[in-house]
Design an enzyme around this catalytic site. Structure first.
Site, short mmCIF file in Angstrom:
data_model
loop_
_atom_site.label_atom_id
_atom_site.label_comp_id
_atom_site.label_asym_id
_atom_site.label_seq_id
_atom_site.Cartn_x
_atom_site.Cartn_y
_atom_site.Cartn_z
CD GLU A 8 -3.14 0.85 2.08
OE1 GLU A 8 -3.84 1.80 2.57
OE2 GLU A 8 -3.49 -0.47 2.46
CG ASP A 108 -2.91 -1.14 5.57
OD1 ASP A 108 -1.75 -1.61 5.33
OD2 ASP A 108 -2.97 0.05 5.91
CE1 TYR A 319 -3.84 -0.85 8.77
CE2 TYR A 319 -6.03 -1.79 9.55
CZ TYR A 319 -5.23 -0.99 8.74
OH TYR A 319 -5.90 -0.33 7.66
#
Length: 684
Positions: A8, A108, A319
């Site tokens: 990403e 992600d 995360y």
């Protein structure tokens, strides 16, 4: 055989390449875009980053009237002039994908990451690549977690997340573009001028919740009340005992109590001791982290989310965009705590105390997230953190330790004091056993009110009997953090979008201030839409569509079904809007005119006392500050050329010039004095 791994962001690509190659990737560049190559298991691996969304939704023909649904994905630089860098990334990925036989998405593991990867695979690598690509799923960017994710590749892409994400993007575009266009055209019809106004599927119901609170505050009428209290001397210290009735709204009754207790001896009539336990907190999810960071540091939610993302990309935390309050059972808690203990002496003491407890058992909440666990530190050593990053990291680490701590024991004391036949209350509070509060430090500080030992029948020295006048207060204003929490409670927006939606309300000029005030323009937008098209401002309808998208993710609905229903609902709403567009347009045009006029006035001119106005030069198209008494007064100041200028209604203590705040998209707001020659600036 060449395998292309799509990430990403560039930082994530570097971490993944370093982990999978055991620290030996060959770094290259193509059109200024970094990529990495290495060999693994007899395969040639290429790791290449995106730059977030490389493809955005854009209308396929001119957008002149509503309803409008002709939209498709296009390269980001064609849809957004600020996304010029996307072109280099698109060209680089297309070139590197030419001879690839296998494809892996390492974006992600959430809705946005899944959409980013799907669009790259479809438009740059080919439809076949989309069908045979595999998925890495990880919650931290530590080498151990990344290698495990590669060894346990998911056999296919997360199509349910992709479909839900595609539906959300389309739905938000349909809602936002059509409603904004309808409002803009209504103002043009009513006022013969072009004004760009904004509405959105989540944005407008959020604004309505804020406007409801604003109306409550504006309609509030304070009531006067009185309190009567005894000022008592306890071992040389002063303590205040309040009358059991609390507030008196009848002054004569308060004065009667005052007269009855003044000059009378005070005696302890009862002492009640209550002990209660306060269990450890649950692990952070994003919403709770945003709320706590605002309480502890004053960070707005978007700032907390930005800082948390930076800590994640540095492999320091897991995360952050998660709803979960549960820690992953497979991670090695002891190892993480040992690593944290090597970072600071304070963390080492916390780890040692937790290791002395019988077992490592976290106190977890009820909320779960199918994609990611609660936020936790990885144990990696932080290096080069900024002040705000260090603050947030420390908060996350201490919360992690606290989750494993012992229950705290607190004692509260309720002492009833009688004077002249009137009863008053003294309250005490102290911590008997800190438990987990010791780990949480100042973030969980509990104010103690220590009272000496008191017994029934004991006479107390009264220094004074006080009669105080006060007024009731309106409901509290929302802060950016508390409105994000409210959005979560009513089920609108997502964990990753709520903070940005609130920030967009600031940028549109609909709200202002850290304790949120809705502007006249924001109030009129809500009033007009609620009167004629209440569905646009309805959080119930928005929450219903959120549930529909959850159903797509769970395989109970298809994207086509949800979008078809959304178009039908929007057609009905826009038909009602069109019937009343002249009335709506007139109200919005007048509100916009007044709002712009107020926004242009930045303060008083220090030379003549006139209004300092924001002016745009006809020659250069640049904005500056000029005096309303021009040409008699030629006072002027320069202005930043980007960002929204917000007058603060304050003057600089050094030169007397007005102060303003500059809000910029994706950046931290800053404040400045308008005078470039201010002595405070010369001294820097």
């Amino acid at each position: 055989m060449k395998t292309l791994i799509i990430c990403e962001k560039p930082t994530a690509a570097a971490k993944i390449a370093e982990a999978l190659s055991r620290g030996r990737p060959k770094a290259g560049q193509l059109n200024g875009v970094p990529y990495f190559e290495f060999e693994l298991d007899s395969k040639q691996i290429t790791v290449v980053p995106a730059l977030g969304h490389l493809f955005l939704l854009k209308n396929t023909r001119p957008l002149r009237d509503y309803p409008f649904y002709d939209v498709d994905w296009v390269p980001a630089y064609l849809a957004d002039r600020g996304a010029r860098r996307a072109k280099s990334f698109i060209e680089a990925i297309r070139e590197l994908a030419r001879d690839a036989a296998e494809f892996i998405s390492a974006c992600d593991y959430d809705i946005e990451g899944s959409v980013i990867a799907a669009n790259i695979l479809r438009y740059l690598c080919g439809e076949e690549a989309l069908g045979r690509a595999r998925r890495m799923k990880f919650s931290t960017l530590t080498a151990e977690d990344l290698r495990r994710a590669y060894a346990q590749l998911l056999p296919r892409l997360d199509y349910e997340l992709i479909e839900a994400g595609m539906a959300r993007h389309m739905l938000d575009w349909f809602w936002g573009m059509n409603l904004s266009l309808a409002m803009t055209l209504a103002v043009r019809l009513a006022g013969q001028r072009y004004v760009k106004l904004s509405a959105g599927r989540v944005q407008t119901p959020t604004l309505r919740m804020l406007a409801d609170r604003e109306r409550e505050i504006r309609a509030f009428r304070p009531e006067t009340f009185w309190t009567v209290s005894l000022v008592i001397s306890l071992d040389g210290l002063e303590a205040v005992a309040e009358h059991v009735s609390g507030r008196f709204f009848d002054r004569s009754e308060a004065e009667r109590v005052l007269a009855a207790s003044r000059g009378q001896p005070a005696r302890v009539s009862s002492v009640q001791v209550h002990r209660h336990r306060r269990g450890p907190p649950v692990p952070f999810n994003l919403g709770e982290l945003q709320l706590e960071a605002h309480r502890c540091f004053g960070f707005p939610p978007w700032r907390t989310q930005q800082l948390a993302q930076e800590l994640y990309l540095a492999a320091l935390i897991s995360y952050p965009r998660t709803d979960s309050q549960k820690l992953p059972p497979l991670i090695d808690y002891r190892k993480i705590m040992e690593q944290l203990g090597s970072i600071s002496e304070d963390y080492r003491r916390m780890a040692e105390e937790i290791f002395s407890l019988p077992g490592l058992r976290p106190n977890e909440g009820k909320k779960t997230d199918p994609a990611h666990p609660a936020i936790y530190p990885t144990g990696q050593r932080p290096e080069g953190l900024t002040g705000p990053q260090r603050k947030l990291y420390d908060l996350i680490v201490r919360r992690f330790f606290s989750v494993f701590g012992r229950t705290a024991l607190l004692e509260s004391l309720r002492v009833e004091v009688e004077a002249g036949g009137e009863k008053f209350l003294l309250h005490g509070r102290r911590i008997l056993d800190e438990g987990w509060l010791k780990f949480y430090g100042d973030y969980g500080a509990t104010e103690e009110i220590i009272l000496p030992e008191l017994r029934e029948g004991q006479l107390l020295e009264v220094r004074e009997v006080r009669l105080k006048e006060g007024q009731t207060q309106p409901p509290p204003r929302y802060s950016p953090a508390s409105i994000v929490k409210k959005m979560e409670e009513v089920g609108i927006g997502t964990k990753g979008t709520r903070a940005q939606i609130v920030q967009s309300l600031y940028e549109r000029g609909y709200i202002t201030g850290s304790q949120i005030t809705v502007t006249d323009l924001g109030m009129q937008v809500v009033a007009s839409l609620t009167e004629y098209c209440p569905e646009i401002t309805s959080e119930e309808l928005t929450a219903e569509f959120e549930r529909e998208m959850d159903a797509i993710q769970e395989g109970r609905r298809t994207r086509e079904e949800v979008l078809e229903r959304a178009r039908a609902e929007l057609d009905r709403i826009l038909s009602k809007f069109r019937q009343h567009q002249l009335e709506i347009g007139k109200r919005l045009a007048e509100s916009y005119r007044v709002a712009r006029l107020k926004q242009r006035v930045l303060g008083r001119c220090p030379s003549c006392g006139g209004d300092l106005m924001m002016v745009v030069s006809r020659a250069t198209r640049k904005r500056f500050v000029g005096c309303s008494n021009y040409p008699h007064c030629t006072q002027s100041f320069p202005l930043p050329q980007t960002g929204t200028i917000i007058p603060l209604k304050k003057v600089c203590k050094f030169c007397g010039a007005p102060k303003v705040q500059v809000n910029r998209i994706g950046a931290r707001p800053y404040r400045l004095c308008l005078n470039p020659k201010c002595p405070s600036k010369e001294s820097r």
